[in-house]
Enzyme design. Structure first.
Site, PDB file in Angstrom:
ATOM      1  N   SER A 119       0.833  -1.209   0.000  1.00  0.00           N
ATOM      2  CA  SER A 119       0.000   0.000   0.000  1.00  0.00           C
ATOM      3  C   SER A 119       0.863   1.254   0.000  1.00  0.00           C
ATOM      4  O   SER A 119       1.990   1.250   0.529  1.00  0.00           O
ATOM      5  CB  SER A 119      -0.860  -0.016   1.272  1.00  0.00           C
ATOM      6  OG  SER A 119      -1.400   1.244   1.519  1.00  0.00           O
ATOM      7  N   TYR A 143      -1.650   0.106  10.374  1.00  0.00           N
ATOM      8  CA  TYR A 143      -1.935  -0.552   9.084  1.00  0.00           C
ATOM      9  C   TYR A 143      -0.722  -0.439   8.156  1.00  0.00           C
ATOM     10  O   TYR A 143      -0.230  -1.436   7.605  1.00  0.00           O
ATOM     11  CB  TYR A 143      -3.182   0.087   8.444  1.00  0.00           C
ATOM     12  CG  TYR A 143      -3.379  -0.325   7.008  1.00  0.00           C
ATOM     13  CD1 TYR A 143      -3.831  -1.596   6.685  1.00  0.00           C
ATOM     14  CD2 TYR A 143      -3.084   0.557   5.953  1.00  0.00           C
ATOM     15  CE1 TYR A 143      -4.000  -1.991   5.356  1.00  0.00           C
ATOM     16  CE2 TYR A 143      -3.246   0.185   4.630  1.00  0.00           C
ATOM     17  CZ  TYR A 143      -3.700  -1.088   4.340  1.00  0.00           C
ATOM     18  OH  TYR A 143      -3.859  -1.476   3.025  1.00  0.00           O
ATOM     19  N   LYS A 147       2.133  -3.298   6.510  1.00  0.00           N
ATOM     20  CA  LYS A 147       2.500  -3.466   5.088  1.00  0.00           C
ATOM     21  C   LYS A 147       4.021  -3.357   4.918  1.00  0.00           C
ATOM     22  O   LYS A 147       4.637  -4.122   4.183  1.00  0.00           O
ATOM     23  CB  LYS A 147       1.788  -2.415   4.231  1.00  0.00           C
ATOM     24  CG  LYS A 147       0.270  -2.590   4.190  1.00  0.00           C
ATOM     25  CD  LYS A 147      -0.102  -3.861   3.465  1.00  0.00           C
ATOM     26  CE  LYS A 147      -1.570  -4.181   3.551  1.00  0.00           C
ATOM     27  NZ  LYS A 147      -1.927  -5.460   2.950  1.00  0.00           N
TER      28      LYS A 147
HETATM   29  P1  NAD Z   1     -11.144  -6.538   1.446  1.00  0.00           P
HETATM   30  O1  NAD Z   1     -11.374  -6.427   2.904  1.00  0.00           O
HETATM   31  O2  NAD Z   1     -12.290  -6.313   0.535  1.00  0.00           O
HETATM   32  O3  NAD Z   1     -10.495  -7.951   1.110  1.00  0.00           O
HETATM   33  C1  NAD Z   1      -9.684  -8.670   2.006  1.00  0.00           C
HETATM   34  C2  NAD Z   1     -10.109 -10.127   1.933  1.00  0.00           C
HETATM   35  O4  NAD Z   1      -9.280 -10.905   2.781  1.00  0.00           O
HETATM   36  C3  NAD Z   1     -11.547 -10.344   2.422  1.00  0.00           C
HETATM   37  O5  NAD Z   1     -12.231 -11.165   1.517  1.00  0.00           O
HETATM   38  C4  NAD Z   1     -11.372 -11.036   3.773  1.00  0.00           C
HETATM   39  O6  NAD Z   1     -12.475 -11.875   4.097  1.00  0.00           O
HETATM   40  C5  NAD Z   1     -10.076 -11.780   3.549  1.00  0.00           C
HETATM   41  N1  NAD Z   1      -9.309 -12.051   4.792  1.00  0.00           N
HETATM   42  C6  NAD Z   1      -8.924 -11.174   5.731  1.00  0.00           C
HETATM   43  N2  NAD Z   1      -8.224 -11.801   6.681  1.00  0.00           N
HETATM   44  C7  NAD Z   1      -8.148 -13.104   6.325  1.00  0.00           C
HETATM   45  C8  NAD Z   1      -7.557 -14.255   6.915  1.00  0.00           C
HETATM   46  N3  NAD Z   1      -6.894 -14.194   8.067  1.00  0.00           N
HETATM   47  N4  NAD Z   1      -7.680 -15.437   6.285  1.00  0.00           N
HETATM   48  C9  NAD Z   1      -8.359 -15.528   5.103  1.00  0.00           C
HETATM   49  N5  NAD Z   1      -8.941 -14.478   4.505  1.00  0.00           N
HETATM   50  C10 NAD Z   1      -8.836 -13.273   5.116  1.00  0.00           C
HETATM   51  O7  NAD Z   1      -9.956  -5.535   1.105  1.00  0.00           O
HETATM   52  P2  NAD Z   1      -9.491  -4.933  -0.299  1.00  0.00           P
HETATM   53  O8  NAD Z   1      -9.903  -3.511  -0.342  1.00  0.00           O
HETATM   54  O9  NAD Z   1      -9.871  -5.840  -1.396  1.00  0.00           O
HETATM   55  O10 NAD Z   1      -7.912  -4.981  -0.106  1.00  0.00           O
HETATM   56  C11 NAD Z   1      -7.162  -6.115  -0.534  1.00  0.00           C
HETATM   57  C12 NAD Z   1      -5.703  -5.906  -0.155  1.00  0.00           C
HETATM   58  O11 NAD Z   1      -5.225  -4.720  -0.772  1.00  0.00           O
HETATM   59  C13 NAD Z   1      -5.458  -5.750   1.329  1.00  0.00           C
HETATM   60  O12 NAD Z   1      -4.252  -6.412   1.665  1.00  0.00           O
HETATM   61  C14 NAD Z   1      -5.292  -4.255   1.493  1.00  0.00           C
HETATM   62  O13 NAD Z   1      -4.483  -3.939   2.601  1.00  0.00           O
HETATM   63  C15 NAD Z   1      -4.618  -3.875   0.194  1.00  0.00           C
HETATM   64  N6  NAD Z   1      -4.832  -2.472  -0.218  1.00  0.00           N
HETATM   65  C16 NAD Z   1      -6.092  -2.025  -0.449  1.00  0.00           C
HETATM   66  C17 NAD Z   1      -6.280  -0.699  -0.864  1.00  0.00           C
HETATM   67  C18 NAD Z   1      -7.651  -0.155  -1.161  1.00  0.00           C
HETATM   68  O14 NAD Z   1      -7.750   1.011  -1.579  1.00  0.00           O
HETATM   69  N7  NAD Z   1      -8.728  -0.924  -0.994  1.00  0.00           N
HETATM   70  C19 NAD Z   1      -5.173   0.162  -1.013  1.00  0.00           C
HETATM   71  C20 NAD Z   1      -3.906  -0.358  -0.743  1.00  0.00           C
HETATM   72  C21 NAD Z   1      -3.731  -1.675  -0.360  1.00  0.00           C
END
Ligand code: NAD
Ligand code: UDP
Length: 326
Positions: A119, A143, A147
């Site tokens: 991120s 958070y 990362k």
């Molecule tokens: P999200 O919450 O929609 O998806 C995360 C998924 O991981 C969910 O389906 C959740 O059920 C699953 N999960 C969480 N912990 C788990 C575990 N211990 N075991 C199994 N499954 C587990 O989030 P997102 O927005 O799709 O983000 C996905 C990734 O991208 C994350 O790592 C997040 O930190 C990173 N990210 C997101 C953004 C953003 O703008 N959304 C920006 C930068 C980085």
């Protein structure tokens, strides 16, 4: 059709499910591993799925024994910055312990390729508006710390074991697949674009966090990148590793900054609705400006975002937000 599976941890979530769809469309065999804490079964309909928590190492070993896995894409994490400040252990437990558990099994089963969802939060409050990958890593919330820590763990594992990895530092993911089948659905939602759309559709006021930043209109600037462009970068990163590319880190953004007020105006233009906004104090740890320099992903991975127009990104998010209401 490739015979081996790509295991997508967190594949039922927002960005994971869009990537899974793209992988499937590209002829890859996909296995989603998700504990559904924030993911949704409707987002992975018809796909191979194992309901599991990545912290459960024994369960992971069972899964890795059952399927022939050639690569892992790791999206599974807790993702809300304000919550990470309130409850850091939840974040260190899931994002760090979960990743270590996954890596232990990856190592044990000799999986060679891993792509990690990092991120822009690793940069904290950058010195310049547009950041390159070599800018200092100085997260300002738990958070972002998680990362940065996973990036360090991967660096060391990459040196010690036969593991090649790519860390993709996403900026602000937004939008939805134009099919209308999948989109962003967090509960509670903390991200700006879906919250503005909710405010527009439900006639509830949106809280703007901070109006006296030293930016053009006093509100924070962010770099919004379409979720399908992020998904595409995963396919390219996987190909890059399979072609012998070395472990590396890439920014993913559109390299353009939009203020909170500009996003509100864009939503109003796209939807024809009005958004009521209230002015609120700054949110802890919010950098005033966060814009990607994504030249490295373009030149090394051959990545080119297709949605470089904010209106189009908002349009796809609006279509999705409306369909959720109906
Ligand atoms: P999200 O919450 O929609 O998806 C995360 C998924 O991981 C969910 O389906 C959740 O059920 C699953 N999960 C969480 N912990 C788990 C575990 N211990 N075991 C199994 N499954 C587990 O989030 P997102 O927005 O799709 O983000 C996905 C990734 O991208 C994350 O790592 C997040 O930190 C990173 N990210 C997101 C953004 C953003 O703008 N959304 C920006 C930068 C980085
Ligand atoms: N923001 C806001 N009101 C909200 C949610 C977000 O003003 O209800 C602002 C936030 O302060 C930041 C930008 O919108 O400047 C993007 O926030 P988001 O949580 O979507 O992503 P972040 O940049 O924190 O990862």
């Amino acid at each position: 059709m490739n015979e081996e599976y790509i295991l997508v941890a967190g594949g039922a979530g927002y960005i994971g499910s869009h990537t899974v769809k793209k992988l499937k469309d590209g002829g890859y065999k996909v296995l989603v591993v998700d504990n559904l804490v924030s993911g949704h079964e409707w987002a992975i309909k018809g796909l191979q799925f194992e309901n599991a928590d990545i912290r459960d190492r024994a369960r992971l070993e069972e899964i890795f024994s059952k399927y022939d896995i050639s690569a892992v894409m790791h999206f599974a994490a807790e993702i809300a910055v304000p919550e990470s400040v309130q409850d850091p252990l939840k974040y260190y437990s899931n994002n760090i312990s979960g990743t270590i558990s996954l890596l232990e099994v990856v190592k044990k089963f000799g999986v060679k390729y891993l792509i990690f969802s990092s991120s822009a939060a690793v940069y904290g409050i950058p010195e310049s508006g547009s950041v390159k990958e070599d800018a200092p890593v100085k997260p300002v919330n738990p958070y972002g710390e998680t990362k940065a820590m996973v990036e360090t763990i991967l660096r060391d594992c990459g040196k010690a074991y036969k593991l090649n990895y790519v860390c993709l530092r996403y900026f602000n993911a937004a939008g939805a697949d134009p099919s209308g089948e999948i989109g962003e659905s967090h509960n509670p939602e903390t991200h700006l674009v879906p919250l503005i759309l909710e405010a527009a559709l439900d006639k509830t006021p949106l809280k703007i966090f901070g109006t006296d930043y030293s930016t053009k209109d006093g509100t924070c600037l962010r770099d919004y990148i379409h979720v399908n462009d992020l998904a595409e970068a995963h396919i390219l990163a996987l190909q890059y590793l399979k072609d012998g590319g070395k472990s590396d880190i890439f920014n993913l953004g559109n390299s353009k900054g939009f203020s909170v007020k500009e996003i509100i105006k864009t939503v109003e233009r796209v939807t024809g609705l009005t958004v009521e906004a209230s002015f609120n104090p700054k949110r802890d740890g919010d950098p005033p400006i966060l814009i990607a320099n994504s030249e490295k992903a373009k030149s090394v991975l051959g990545w080119e975002p297709k949605y470089d127009n904010l209106e189009e990104i908002v349009e796809t998010a609006y279509r999705w937000a409306k369909s959720k209401k109906s």
